[in-house]
Design a protein around this motif. Sequence first.
Motif, PDB file in Angstrom:
ATOM      1  N   THR A   1      20.474  34.017  72.339  1.00  0.00           N
ATOM      2  CA  THR A   1      20.517  34.614  73.672  1.00  0.00           C
ATOM      3  C   THR A   1      20.927  36.079  73.649  1.00  0.00           C
ATOM      4  O   THR A   1      20.648  36.812  74.597  1.00  0.00           O
ATOM      5  CB  THR A   1      21.516  33.839  74.565  1.00  0.00           C
ATOM      6  OG1 THR A   1      22.707  33.593  73.811  1.00  0.00           O
ATOM      7  CG2 THR A   1      20.933  32.523  75.021  1.00  0.00           C
TER       8      THR A   1
ATOM      9  N   THR B   1      15.080  30.452  74.069  1.00  0.00           N
ATOM     10  CA  THR B   1      15.395  29.728  75.310  1.00  0.00           C
ATOM     11  C   THR B   1      15.176  30.611  76.539  1.00  0.00           C
ATOM     12  O   THR B   1      15.737  31.704  76.633  1.00  0.00           O
ATOM     13  CB  THR B   1      16.849  29.224  75.287  1.00  0.00           C
ATOM     14  OG1 THR B   1      17.011  28.342  74.175  1.00  0.00           O
ATOM     15  CG2 THR B   1      17.188  28.483  76.566  1.00  0.00           C
TER      16      THR B   1
ATOM     17  N   HIS C   1      17.703  26.827  80.641  1.00  0.00           N
ATOM     18  CA  HIS C   1      18.500  25.710  80.134  1.00  0.00           C
ATOM     19  C   HIS C   1      19.375  25.209  81.272  1.00  0.00           C
ATOM     20  O   HIS C   1      20.455  25.730  81.532  1.00  0.00           O
ATOM     21  CB  HIS C   1      19.348  26.120  78.924  1.00  0.00           C
ATOM     22  CG  HIS C   1      20.064  24.956  78.314  1.00  0.00           C
ATOM     23  ND1 HIS C   1      19.401  23.910  77.722  1.00  0.00           N
ATOM     24  CD2 HIS C   1      21.388  24.651  78.263  1.00  0.00           C
ATOM     25  CE1 HIS C   1      20.282  23.015  77.305  1.00  0.00           C
ATOM     26  NE2 HIS C   1      21.496  23.441  77.632  1.00  0.00           N
TER      27      HIS C   1
ATOM     28  N   THR D   1      14.912  22.179  80.262  1.00  0.00           N
ATOM     29  CA  THR D   1      15.183  23.123  79.174  1.00  0.00           C
ATOM     30  C   THR D   1      13.841  23.605  78.664  1.00  0.00           C
ATOM     31  O   THR D   1      12.894  22.831  78.573  1.00  0.00           O
ATOM     32  CB  THR D   1      16.034  22.495  78.044  1.00  0.00           C
ATOM     33  OG1 THR D   1      16.416  23.519  77.114  1.00  0.00           O
ATOM     34  CG2 THR D   1      15.303  21.404  77.294  1.00  0.00           C
TER      35      THR D   1
ATOM     36  N   GLN E   1      12.051  26.297  75.730  1.00  0.00           N
ATOM     37  CA  GLN E   1      12.028  27.312  74.677  1.00  0.00           C
ATOM     38  C   GLN E   1      10.570  27.732  74.470  1.00  0.00           C
ATOM     39  O   GLN E   1       9.708  26.871  74.289  1.00  0.00           O
ATOM     40  CB  GLN E   1      12.585  26.766  73.351  1.00  0.00           C
ATOM     41  CG  GLN E   1      14.088  26.585  73.339  1.00  0.00           C
ATOM     42  CD  GLN E   1      14.565  25.421  74.192  1.00  0.00           C
ATOM     43  OE1 GLN E   1      13.984  24.345  74.175  1.00  0.00           O
ATOM     44  NE2 GLN E   1      15.601  25.643  74.980  1.00  0.00           N
TER      45      GLN E   1
ATOM     46  N   ARG F   1      15.061  20.587  71.688  1.00  0.00           N
ATOM     47  CA  ARG F   1      15.990  20.286  72.785  1.00  0.00           C
ATOM     48  C   ARG F   1      15.441  19.317  73.841  1.00  0.00           C
ATOM     49  O   ARG F   1      16.196  18.568  74.456  1.00  0.00           O
ATOM     50  CB  ARG F   1      16.414  21.593  73.476  1.00  0.00           C
ATOM     51  CG  ARG F   1      17.157  22.534  72.552  1.00  0.00           C
ATOM     52  CD  ARG F   1      17.751  23.721  73.307  1.00  0.00           C
ATOM     53  NE  ARG F   1      18.243  24.723  72.381  1.00  0.00           N
ATOM     54  CZ  ARG F   1      19.448  24.719  71.814  1.00  0.00           C
ATOM     55  NH1 ARG F   1      20.299  23.751  72.076  1.00  0.00           N
ATOM     56  NH2 ARG F   1      19.811  25.680  70.990  1.00  0.00           N
TER      57      ARG F   1
ATOM     58  N   GLY G   1      24.367  28.571  79.739  1.00  0.00           N
ATOM     59  CA  GLY G   1      23.101  29.288  79.632  1.00  0.00           C
ATOM     60  C   GLY G   1      23.193  30.614  80.365  1.00  0.00           C
ATOM     61  O   GLY G   1      24.172  30.897  81.079  1.00  0.00           O
TER      62      GLY G   1
END
Length: 357
Positions: free
Chosen positions: A15, A100, A103, A110, A112, A132, A235
């Motif tokens: 992130t 990501t 989330h 979620t 990605q 995930r 997140g």
Amino acid sequence: MKNELIYVIGLMSGTSLDGIDLVYVEFNKTNYKDFKIISAKTIGYSAEWKSDLQNAIIFSKERISELDIEYGILLGETINNFINELNIEKVNFIASHGHTIFHQPEKGITLQVGNGQKIANITKNKVICDFRTQDVLLGGQGAPLVPIGDELLFSDYDYCLNLGGFANISFKRGNERIAFDICPVNIVMNHYMQKLGFAYDDDGKIASEGKINNELLAELNSLDFYKKEPPKSLGLEWVKKEIFPIINNLETDIPTVLRTFVEHCAVQISSVLEKNKSILITGGGAFNGFLIRKIKEYLGLEIELPSKEIIDFKEALIFAFLGLLKSEEKVNCLKSVTGAKKNHSSGEIFYPVFKSQ
């Protein structure tokens, strides 16, 4: 013996948007701890890619679908460059975390980006990704996923603490592995450093020159998330909703923001660590000397950092390992960590599709 060795390229994009971390790892299937990082590299993002990945959270559904394909192409080409540059000859498969965008496990969401089929087609290799989604569908947080690696690769340590965009921790409690996100770290500090024209606060120097805003510190420490019991995860959405408004309302001086936030991180991190225990600290925040000193002060103990390679590339290494477990249909998601209904083997497998001429 040779049949027991598996060669994997693992990819991670966190992130904090430092770039794409790539590792080329040799695993021994008969003894997972007997792994070797043969090569590792971080490929920084262009300004355009950094902007797209930062802002994708507000993109339309159609634009996100396009981004998934475009990012998959970027990852595929990046992997090919990595392979060619290092003259890598043997790759059993590629394991990609992706990047990501959303989330929100409490809503069953979620996402990605980094299309696995595109990566497979471009690299002409088997790809394992999307680690995930299955966990969230099973009622879990879809995070953190690294603790199975902590359990099987780094069990010599009492605690495994990663300081990336967020601080997360994993440790054994009784017979169960416990893991959760503690607090934001680089995702917040880098945001304010960018306002000063820097990517990050080198060694925590600017934070160390600021003052603590006690009202801000108290507000941050009283957030409801810190009162919740694990499993729990954070997140970007939570940071934008909870953290940035508090900071922007109470403080405009960036050194003061950074100094206060380092203190906040040290308070939250030290609150979950016991004294006189061994700690493995990894992630970019491990190089923030000021933050590490503050954590040491709260704990009253010395902290030894591992090799730079493990600090920088542990997450990419473990996603390569998650891929290995998935390829053998072994458990790579722990219900004690994510809160899912059961332990399970998560991830999607893609094989290259060769179009006829």
